[in-house]
Design an enzyme around this catalytic site. Structure first.
Site, short mmCIF file in Angstrom:
data_model
loop_
_atom_site.label_atom_id
_atom_site.label_comp_id
_atom_site.label_asym_id
_atom_site.label_seq_id
_atom_site.Cartn_x
_atom_site.Cartn_y
_atom_site.Cartn_z
N ARG A 120 0.85 -1.20 0.00
CA ARG A 120 0.00 0.00 0.00
C ARG A 120 0.88 1.24 0.00
NH1 ARG A 120 -5.14 -2.05 2.00
NH2 ARG A 120 -6.22 -0.81 0.47
N GLN A 125 -0.41 2.85 -5.78
CA GLN A 125 -1.82 3.22 -5.63
C GLN A 125 -2.66 2.88 -6.86
OE1 GLN A 125 -1.83 7.20 -4.16
NE2 GLN A 125 -2.84 6.55 -2.27
N ASP A 128 -3.83 -0.76 -6.96
CA ASP A 128 -4.38 -1.28 -5.72
C ASP A 128 -5.83 -1.75 -5.86
OD1 ASP A 128 -4.99 -1.86 -3.14
OD2 ASP A 128 -4.33 0.04 -2.30
N SER A 131 -8.21 -1.27 -2.80
CA SER A 131 -8.85 0.04 -2.67
C SER A 131 -10.02 0.17 -3.62
CB SER A 131 -7.85 1.17 -2.98
OG SER A 131 -6.90 1.23 -1.97
N TYR A 226 -1.97 -0.44 8.46
CA TYR A 226 -3.09 -1.31 8.83
C TYR A 226 -3.30 -1.26 10.34
CZ TYR A 226 -3.23 -3.49 4.22
OH TYR A 226 -3.37 -3.72 2.88
P1 NAD Z 1 -8.91 -2.64 6.24
O1 NAD Z 1 -9.92 -3.18 5.27
O2 NAD Z 1 -7.74 -3.50 6.60
O3 NAD Z 1 -9.67 -2.24 7.61
C1 NAD Z 1 -10.73 -1.30 7.59
C2 NAD Z 1 -10.59 -0.33 8.73
O4 NAD Z 1 -10.94 -0.97 9.96
C3 NAD Z 1 -9.19 0.24 8.93
O5 NAD Z 1 -9.25 1.64 8.87
C4 NAD Z 1 -8.81 -0.26 10.33
O6 NAD Z 1 -8.01 0.69 11.04
C5 NAD Z 1 -10.16 -0.40 10.98
N1 NAD Z 1 -10.17 -1.25 12.19
C6 NAD Z 1 -9.47 -2.38 12.43
N2 NAD Z 1 -9.74 -2.84 13.67
C7 NAD Z 1 -10.65 -1.99 14.22
C8 NAD Z 1 -11.33 -1.94 15.47
N3 NAD Z 1 -11.11 -2.84 16.42
N4 NAD Z 1 -12.21 -0.92 15.69
C9 NAD Z 1 -12.42 0.03 14.73
N5 NAD Z 1 -11.80 0.02 13.55
C10 NAD Z 1 -10.93 -0.97 13.28
O7 NAD Z 1 -8.40 -1.21 5.74
P2 NAD Z 1 -8.06 -0.69 4.29
O8 NAD Z 1 -9.18 0.04 3.75
O9 NAD Z 1 -7.51 -1.81 3.51
O10 NAD Z 1 -6.91 0.35 4.61
C11 NAD Z 1 -5.79 -0.04 5.39
C12 NAD Z 1 -4.67 0.99 5.33
O11 NAD Z 1 -4.07 1.03 4.06
C13 NAD Z 1 -5.10 2.41 5.64
O12 NAD Z 1 -4.08 3.02 6.39
C14 NAD Z 1 -5.19 3.04 4.30
O13 NAD Z 1 -5.06 4.45 4.35
C15 NAD Z 1 -4.01 2.41 3.64
N6 NAD Z 1 -4.10 2.44 2.20
C16 NAD Z 1 -3.00 2.82 1.47
C17 NAD Z 1 -3.08 2.82 0.08
C18 NAD Z 1 -1.90 3.20 -0.75
O14 NAD Z 1 -1.13 4.05 -0.36
N7 NAD Z 1 -1.67 2.53 -1.89
C19 NAD Z 1 -4.22 2.44 -0.56
C20 NAD Z 1 -5.32 2.06 0.21
C21 NAD Z 1 -5.23 2.05 1.59
#
Ligand code: NAD
Length: 376
Positions: A120, A125, A128, A131, A226
């Site tokens: 990520r 991006q 991805d 996303s 994460y």
């Molecule tokens: P995910 O599907 O793994 O999880 C969804 C959300 O649930 C996350 O925000 C996580 O913090 C939250 N969560 C986990 N346990 C929890 C709890 N006990 N209570 C409340 N919330 C909880 O997340 P995602 O959408 O795959 O994103 C994960 C990370 O990757 C984020 O930091 C996101 O910004 C980052 N990201 C980066 C890129 C990139 O740069 N290419 C692209 C997408 C996402």
């Protein structure tokens, strides 16, 4: 090189590459072989694929001709017998659930690229798929809940009086959660949000959501953005506050996940029974165990008038645009996997390729997969 596009099996309605993306693939200097009817559930015909420059063949022929096979889900176990040494399989892997399948592919000396393991990072991006698919899920979950709800989302001021807006609670503000906030706000609901990562607070606010904070969350820079498992004390505090907010909500969308682990349990069954009849829970974490104690993956339950939707396959329901996004992400990945002559190159020095290659030449490659599966 010939790239093969496989038709998905089971209930999956998406296709990895639509005809529009075949045109983009051809520009990379490769030939494209598409399984007959691969796009039918995303409303893309064989004729459109042909017009874009692809050859339409049987499934077996795709396996025989192509050296690089693309699908959304891993190829079914009994199709592995059609694969040959050094052939590349590129799909979403879900390494923990597919551990045995992956080991078979490794012993068969296949190269497996796991689209869900793309790092990520900013550079990655555009590749991805997680996303893209989470965006679809967040959008569709809100619309699904709104269409089932017996209440308006926006505030209504009419000659018949004022109707209060719906209260929507979103648990987890990752990609799906942020999209859900945006859509619920566009529909006029009052939106509250929880996440263990304080970093998302500003994003939540900028989308018009109210961030509900529980102090003492553990964050780990090494987890690459994460979420990580929380302490028992934090979980207890969070449980109490979440239960209060759930009971006050008309719609709850849950998206909280921890990669490679069971989804955190955030809504207890006692809380569901304290909710207002007519309320709706959409649990997007259903496939990894669910955030609600009563969730059953792939099912919609009604418990004391509360609808609990356990659904992790919204992208399949939005097969046209989800396929379009999926394909665009793959094209962007292929741009770093195909050289100027149209040949496959696996440059393990590249952190994206390194992170995405699950197995190659009989070895496990990606560090994250090795950790998740506890293998060398
Ligand atoms: P995910 O599907 O793994 O999880 C969804 C959300 O649930 C996350 O925000 C996580 O913090 C939250 N969560 C986990 N346990 C929890 C709890 N006990 N209570 C409340 N919330 C909880 O997340 P995602 O959408 O795959 O994103 C994960 C990370 O990757 C984020 O930091 C996101 O910004 C980052 N990201 C980066 C890129 C990139 O740069 N290419 C692209 C997408 C996402």
């Amino acid at each position: 090189m010939i790239i093969g596009i496989l038709k998905e099996t089971g209930t999956e309605k998406r296709v990895a590459i639509l005809p529009g993306e075949v045109t983009a693939l051809k520009k990379l200097g490769v030939d494209v072989s598409v399984e007959s009817n691969a796009g039918e559930n995303a409303f893309a015909s064989d004729e459109e694929y042909k017009a874009a420059g692809a050859e339409i063949t049987s499934r077996k022929e795709v396996f025989t001709k192509a050296s690089f096979l693309i699908s959304i889900n891993i190829v079914p176990d009994n199709d592995l017998k059609y694969c040959r040494e050094s052939q590349v399989l590129c799909s979403v892997l879900n390494p923990v659930e597919s551990a045995q399948w992956l080991d078979k592919a490794r012993t068969q000396q296949l190269t497996v690229l796991a689209l869900d393991m793309i790092p990520r990072t900013t550079r990655a991006q555009a590749m991805d798929i997680l996303s893209s698919m989470a965006t679809v899920s967040g959008y569709k979950a809100v619309l699904h809940a709104a269409s089932l709800s017996r209440r308006f989302f926006p505030m209504f001021m009419s000659a018949a009086g004022t109707i209060k807006p719906s209260r929507v609670l979103i648990l987890g503000a990752g990609v799906a959660g942020l999209q859900a906030i945006a859509i619920a706000r566009k529909l006029g609901a009052v939106v509250e949000v929880f996440d263990v990562r304080a970093a998302v607070k500003e994003e939540v606010k900028s989308l018009g959501g109210k961030f509900i904070e529980v102090e003492g969350a553990k964050e780990d820079v090494a987890a690459g953005g994460y979420a990580v498992e929380q302490s028992e004390e934090f979980k207890k505090k969070q449980q109490e506050l979440i239960q209060q907010r759930v009971v006050a909500s008309d719609v709850v969308i849950t998206t909280a996940q921890i990669p490679g682990k069971k989804a955190p349990l955030l809504i207890l069954k006692e809380t569901v029974s304290a909710m207002k009849p007519g309320s709706i829970i959409v649990d997007l974490a259903a496939s990894t165990g669910g955030n609600c104690e009563l969730t059953e993956n792939g099912k919609t339950l009604i418990v004391n008038g509360i609808t609990i939707i356990g659904k992790s396959d919204y992208p399949s329901d939005m097969s046209t645009d989800a396929s379009k996004m999926f394909g665009s992400n793959i094209i962007n990945l292929l741009k770093i996997l195909i050289d100027k002559e149209g040949n496959f190159m696996l440059n393990m020095e590249d952190e994206i390729i390194n992170g995405t290659t699950a197995v190659h030449a009989g070895e496990y490659m990606s560090q994250r997969i090795k950790q998740l599966l506890n293998v060398k």
